[in-house]
Design a protein around this motif. Sequence first.
Motif, PDB file in Angstrom:
ATOM      1  N   GLY A  15      31.537  76.386 -72.468  1.00  0.00           N
ATOM      2  CA  GLY A  15      32.625  76.165 -73.421  1.00  0.00           C
ATOM      3  C   GLY A  15      32.630  74.769 -74.023  1.00  0.00           C
ATOM      4  O   GLY A  15      33.684  74.193 -74.284  1.00  0.00           O
ATOM      5  N   VAL A  16      31.431  74.200 -74.236  1.00  0.00           N
ATOM      6  CA  VAL A  16      31.336  72.876 -74.863  1.00  0.00           C
ATOM      7  C   VAL A  16      30.600  73.001 -76.193  1.00  0.00           C
ATOM      8  O   VAL A  16      29.916  73.995 -76.448  1.00  0.00           O
ATOM      9  CB  VAL A  16      30.625  71.850 -73.940  1.00  0.00           C
ATOM     10  N   ASP A  17      30.771  71.978 -77.042  1.00  0.00           N
ATOM     11  CA  ASP A  17      30.258  72.102 -78.406  1.00  0.00           C
ATOM     12  C   ASP A  17      28.991  71.290 -78.651  1.00  0.00           C
ATOM     13  O   ASP A  17      28.597  71.083 -79.786  1.00  0.00           O
ATOM     14  CB  ASP A  17      31.339  71.672 -79.414  1.00  0.00           C
ATOM     15  N   GLU A  18      28.357  70.828 -77.556  1.00  0.00           N
ATOM     16  CA  GLU A  18      27.182  69.979 -77.721  1.00  0.00           C
ATOM     17  C   GLU A  18      26.093  70.328 -76.719  1.00  0.00           C
ATOM     18  O   GLU A  18      26.379  70.640 -75.556  1.00  0.00           O
ATOM     19  CB  GLU A  18      27.532  68.515 -77.423  1.00  0.00           C
ATOM     20  N   VAL A  19      24.862  70.206 -77.182  1.00  0.00           N
ATOM     21  CA  VAL A  19      23.699  70.169 -76.298  1.00  0.00           C
ATOM     22  C   VAL A  19      23.161  68.749 -76.438  1.00  0.00           C
ATOM     23  O   VAL A  19      22.929  68.280 -77.550  1.00  0.00           O
ATOM     24  CB  VAL A  19      22.636  71.190 -76.759  1.00  0.00           C
ATOM     25  N   VAL A  20      23.015  68.064 -75.312  1.00  0.00           N
ATOM     26  CA  VAL A  20      22.718  66.631 -75.397  1.00  0.00           C
ATOM     27  C   VAL A  20      21.268  66.367 -74.981  1.00  0.00           C
ATOM     28  O   VAL A  20      20.856  66.715 -73.874  1.00  0.00           O
ATOM     29  CB  VAL A  20      23.688  65.814 -74.511  1.00  0.00           C
ATOM     30  N   VAL A  21      20.533  65.750 -75.885  1.00  0.00           N
ATOM     31  CA  VAL A  21      19.131  65.395 -75.627  1.00  0.00           C
ATOM     32  C   VAL A  21      19.105  63.958 -75.132  1.00  0.00           C
ATOM     33  O   VAL A  21      19.548  63.042 -75.829  1.00  0.00           O
ATOM     34  CB  VAL A  21      18.293  65.550 -76.912  1.00  0.00           C
ATOM     35  N   VAL A  22      18.584  63.756 -73.908  1.00  0.00           N
ATOM     36  CA  VAL A  22      18.715  62.435 -73.278  1.00  0.00           C
ATOM     37  C   VAL A  22      17.369  61.724 -73.074  1.00  0.00           C
ATOM     38  O   VAL A  22      17.295  60.754 -72.325  1.00  0.00           O
ATOM     39  CB  VAL A  22      19.506  62.533 -71.945  1.00  0.00           C
ATOM     40  N   GLY A  23      16.331  62.194 -73.752  1.00  0.00           N
ATOM     41  CA  GLY A  23      15.075  61.457 -73.737  1.00  0.00           C
ATOM     42  C   GLY A  23      13.985  62.143 -72.957  1.00  0.00           C
ATOM     43  O   GLY A  23      14.150  63.274 -72.534  1.00  0.00           O
ATOM     44  N   GLY A  24      12.838  61.419 -72.793  1.00  0.00           N
ATOM     45  CA  GLY A  24      12.544  60.109 -73.341  1.00  0.00           C
ATOM     46  C   GLY A  24      11.950  60.164 -74.735  1.00  0.00           C
ATOM     47  O   GLY A  24      12.322  61.010 -75.547  1.00  0.00           O
ATOM     48  N   ALA A  25      11.024  59.259 -74.993  1.00  0.00           N
ATOM     49  CA  ALA A  25      10.517  59.063 -76.350  1.00  0.00           C
ATOM     50  C   ALA A  25       9.873  60.330 -76.918  1.00  0.00           C
ATOM     51  O   ALA A  25      10.099  60.671 -78.087  1.00  0.00           O
ATOM     52  CB  ALA A  25       9.504  57.926 -76.353  1.00  0.00           C
ATOM     53  N   GLN A  26       9.085  61.004 -76.104  1.00  0.00           N
ATOM     54  CA  GLN A  26       8.418  62.220 -76.619  1.00  0.00           C
ATOM     55  C   GLN A  26       9.445  63.253 -77.055  1.00  0.00           C
ATOM     56  O   GLN A  26       9.309  63.891 -78.097  1.00  0.00           O
ATOM     57  CB  GLN A  26       7.528  62.838 -75.529  1.00  0.00           C
ATOM     58  N   ILE A  27      10.466  63.399 -76.254  1.00  0.00           N
ATOM     59  CA  ILE A  27      11.470  64.427 -76.545  1.00  0.00           C
ATOM     60  C   ILE A  27      12.376  63.984 -77.704  1.00  0.00           C
ATOM     61  O   ILE A  27      12.717  64.794 -78.578  1.00  0.00           O
ATOM     62  CB  ILE A  27      12.278  64.752 -75.270  1.00  0.00           C
ATOM     63  N   TYR A  28      12.730  62.697 -77.759  1.00  0.00           N
ATOM     64  CA  TYR A  28      13.524  62.222 -78.904  1.00  0.00           C
ATOM     65  C   TYR A  28      12.770  62.515 -80.208  1.00  0.00           C
ATOM     66  O   TYR A  28      13.366  62.980 -81.192  1.00  0.00           O
ATOM     67  CB  TYR A  28      13.764  60.718 -78.808  1.00  0.00           C
ATOM     68  N   ALA A  29      11.466  62.187 -80.214  1.00  0.00           N
ATOM     69  CA  ALA A  29      10.697  62.347 -81.462  1.00  0.00           C
ATOM     70  C   ALA A  29      10.697  63.804 -81.918  1.00  0.00           C
ATOM     71  O   ALA A  29      10.832  64.087 -83.108  1.00  0.00           O
ATOM     72  CB  ALA A  29       9.269  61.847 -81.246  1.00  0.00           C
ATOM     73  N   GLN A  30      10.582  64.708 -80.973  1.00  0.00           N
ATOM     74  CA  GLN A  30      10.535  66.134 -81.346  1.00  0.00           C
ATOM     75  C   GLN A  30      11.919  66.681 -81.690  1.00  0.00           C
ATOM     76  O   GLN A  30      12.049  67.590 -82.512  1.00  0.00           O
ATOM     77  CB  GLN A  30       9.938  66.948 -80.195  1.00  0.00           C
ATOM     78  N   ALA A  31      12.959  66.126 -81.066  1.00  0.00           N
ATOM     79  CA  ALA A  31      14.309  66.680 -81.256  1.00  0.00           C
ATOM     80  C   ALA A  31      15.028  66.086 -82.469  1.00  0.00           C
ATOM     81  O   ALA A  31      15.967  66.700 -82.985  1.00  0.00           O
ATOM     82  CB  ALA A  31      15.146  66.440 -79.996  1.00  0.00           C
ATOM     83  N   LEU A  32      14.583  64.912 -82.924  1.00  0.00           N
ATOM     84  CA  LEU A  32      15.316  64.251 -84.021  1.00  0.00           C
ATOM     85  C   LEU A  32      15.554  65.150 -85.240  1.00  0.00           C
ATOM     86  O   LEU A  32      16.676  65.195 -85.752  1.00  0.00           O
ATOM     87  CB  LEU A  32      14.579  62.986 -84.452  1.00  0.00           C
TER      88      LEU A  32
END
Length: 175
Positions: free
Chosen positions: A103-120
């Motif tokens: 029941g929350v409105d966010e999926v939170v991406v918390v890293g690291g660099a490889q995952i940030y780059a793909q999720a941006l």
Amino acid sequence: MSEPANTPVVTIVAAVAENRVIGRGDELPWRISGDLKRFRAITWGKPILMGRRTFDSIGRQLPGRTTIVITRDTAFTRPEGVLVAPSLGAALDKGMGEAERLGVDEVVVVGGAQIYAQALPQAGRLRLTEVHGAPQGDIFFPEFDRAAWREIAREGPQQGEKDEFAVSFVDYERI
Ligand SMILES: NC(=O)c1ccc[n+]([C@@H]2O[C@H](COP(=O)([O-])OP(=O)(O)OC[C@H]3O[C@@H](n4cnc5c(N)ncnc54)[C@H](OP(=O)(O)O)[C@@H]3O)[C@@H](O)[C@H]2O)c1
């Protein structure tokens, strides 16, 4: 095409120095307790997605959140309660399902660099701790087009007694 109103937003949370450093080896290149508190507040009760290296560096499952680890390692052994995904897309699908279940409105991406780059490209919100310094490090937040983002909140600069750097907490929304 616009998303249905109830689709959880993908939020990236990161602490980023002026030189874009976010890590040194497997670790954070600083101790900033205000950042850890904010991280806890933002992520509490929500699904959090992280790369396997970040999961290893934290070394445990964070309480009060559903952890989804992204790895290509089919033999990855996970602690009870941790979810695993073989790709970012699969992790986002799992995260969306978990967000709805919780029941929350966010999926939170918390890293690291490889995952940030793909999720941006998929992120609708950026919640950055802007670290006012240029520490040495070898892991960087990806370059991103600031013109595509609108600043919606800013707090700081501030520095706790034991914090190595002053920080500002800045939230951005994709325009
Ligand atoms: N400052 C901050 O806010 C912050 C936040 C988080 C992390 N960090 C720092 O960032 C560093 C870790 O970042 P990193 O870039 O080295 O690693 P990472 O993004 O945490 O994890 C990389 C791993 O994720 C998996 N992976 C990546 N892309 C994938 C894909 N498309 N499909 C399946 N699996 C995929 C792979 O795991 P396998 O090798 O198991 O296949 C890969 O080795 C550490 O220094 C950490 O302290 C900083």
